[in-house]
Design a protein around this motif. Sequence first.
Motif, short mmCIF file in Angstrom:
data_model
loop_
_atom_site.label_atom_id
_atom_site.label_comp_id
_atom_site.label_asym_id
_atom_site.label_seq_id
_atom_site.Cartn_x
_atom_site.Cartn_y
_atom_site.Cartn_z
N LYS A 241 1.66 8.82 -7.37
CA LYS A 241 0.88 10.04 -7.60
C LYS A 241 0.93 10.89 -6.33
O LYS A 241 0.21 10.63 -5.37
CB LYS A 241 -0.56 9.71 -7.98
N PRO A 242 1.77 11.92 -6.30
CA PRO A 242 1.92 12.76 -5.10
C PRO A 242 0.60 13.38 -4.68
O PRO A 242 -0.20 13.81 -5.51
CB PRO A 242 2.91 13.84 -5.55
N GLY A 243 0.38 13.39 -3.38
CA GLY A 243 -0.84 13.97 -2.83
C GLY A 243 -0.96 13.67 -1.35
O GLY A 243 0.01 13.25 -0.72
N LYS A 244 -2.15 13.89 -0.81
CA LYS A 244 -2.40 13.65 0.61
C LYS A 244 -3.22 12.38 0.79
O LYS A 244 -4.26 12.20 0.16
CB LYS A 244 -3.16 14.84 1.21
N VAL A 245 -2.73 11.50 1.66
CA VAL A 245 -3.46 10.27 1.96
C VAL A 245 -4.63 10.61 2.89
O VAL A 245 -4.44 11.21 3.94
CB VAL A 245 -2.54 9.23 2.63
N THR A 246 -5.82 10.22 2.48
CA THR A 246 -7.01 10.51 3.28
C THR A 246 -7.68 9.25 3.80
O THR A 246 -8.58 9.33 4.63
CB THR A 246 -8.04 11.31 2.46
N SER A 247 -7.24 8.08 3.31
CA SER A 247 -7.83 6.83 3.79
C SER A 247 -6.91 5.67 3.44
O SER A 247 -6.25 5.68 2.40
CB SER A 247 -9.21 6.60 3.15
N ILE A 248 -6.88 4.67 4.33
CA ILE A 248 -6.15 3.44 4.04
C ILE A 248 -6.86 2.31 4.77
O ILE A 248 -7.32 2.48 5.91
CB ILE A 248 -4.67 3.54 4.46
N ALA A 249 -7.01 1.17 4.10
CA ALA A 249 -7.74 0.06 4.69
C ALA A 249 -7.18 -1.26 4.19
O ALA A 249 -6.85 -1.41 3.01
CB ALA A 249 -9.23 0.15 4.35
N LEU A 250 -7.08 -2.22 5.10
CA LEU A 250 -6.61 -3.56 4.77
C LEU A 250 -7.82 -4.42 4.41
O LEU A 250 -8.73 -4.58 5.22
CB LEU A 250 -5.86 -4.16 5.95
N ASP A 251 -7.80 -4.96 3.20
CA ASP A 251 -8.96 -5.76 2.77
C ASP A 251 -8.55 -6.63 1.59
O ASP A 251 -7.47 -6.47 1.02
CB ASP A 251 -10.11 -4.83 2.36
N GLU A 252 -9.43 -7.54 1.21
CA GLU A 252 -9.19 -8.40 0.06
C GLU A 252 -9.86 -7.81 -1.17
O GLU A 252 -10.99 -7.31 -1.08
CB GLU A 252 -9.71 -9.81 0.32
N ASN A 253 -9.18 -7.87 -2.31
CA ASN A 253 -9.78 -7.36 -3.53
C ASN A 253 -10.65 -8.43 -4.18
O ASN A 253 -10.89 -9.49 -3.59
CB ASN A 253 -8.69 -6.86 -4.50
#
Length: 291
Positions: A241-253
């Motif tokens: 889905k094209p767009g601007k990345v505003t956040s990214i985080a490494l975590d467990e689901n």
Amino acid sequence: MRFEPRRNKTVSPRTRRLRVAGGALCAAALAATLVTGCGQDSGDETAAATSEAAKVLPNQTTSPSGSVSPSGTAQLTEDQTKRKELLSTVKVTFDKAATTAVGEVSGGKLTDLDLEGIDDQDDDDATGSPSPTGSPTDGASPSPGGTESPGGTESPGGTESPGGTGSPSPSGSAGSPKWVAEVVEEDGTAHNVTIDAVTGKVLDSSPDADQSDADKQKLADQISKATQTPQQAAKVATDKKPGKVTSIALDENDSNVLVWQVDVVTKDWKKTTFDVDAAKGTITDEQVDDD
């Protein structure tokens, strides 16, 4: 017996004139009759068309100004408007901010990067900016008369800029949008790095003083298992889905699978959160925020 030849009947000029005049009068009368008849038919057709239009027009919806529908901007939600206003001021993209943050910590790896204020629900309370009624919150000092600063425009993140213009300062003032990053060393020591999202300048870089040994161990384990970089995870999300990345985080689901959670704001200013498997690079979940 001798027959007399038949004489040609002659008509006097006066008689011819009378006949011509009479014929003209008849023609005029006939034309008048035809015109009157056509006019009546035309009037009937016009009246019928007007009647039909009257039945249709009331069902059409128009705005007071005569336009058929409001503009796309008027249909944006409060959150969408907030994203649009904030992102319009951001000059430093996610990938540039990530590179800058990692460069602040030798051997470090990025585990978290957020554009501050884009989806925080309590920004106004946290910054002490005026409440909707104009009264200050959290003990903030009000401007004269308890109103907002001249112009009444808040800068992104809910903090008013001097003069109320809302435009970010190139020098990295409090009103500028910011990227806030977490960069982790191999032993799990986390560093917090703040970057001006307009100039790319590092505003702050310091170790996390609140880490416990258990926190460090957990982070060390996570970065060792994350074979996909945050940039790779971001590409997987934006390819979907094209767009601007505003956040990214490494975590467990919820299934205890290590994932990169990537927020993408699309051109309609909606936000989609993707869970990208941190080892396989595949999307495991996709959630659209309609607000």
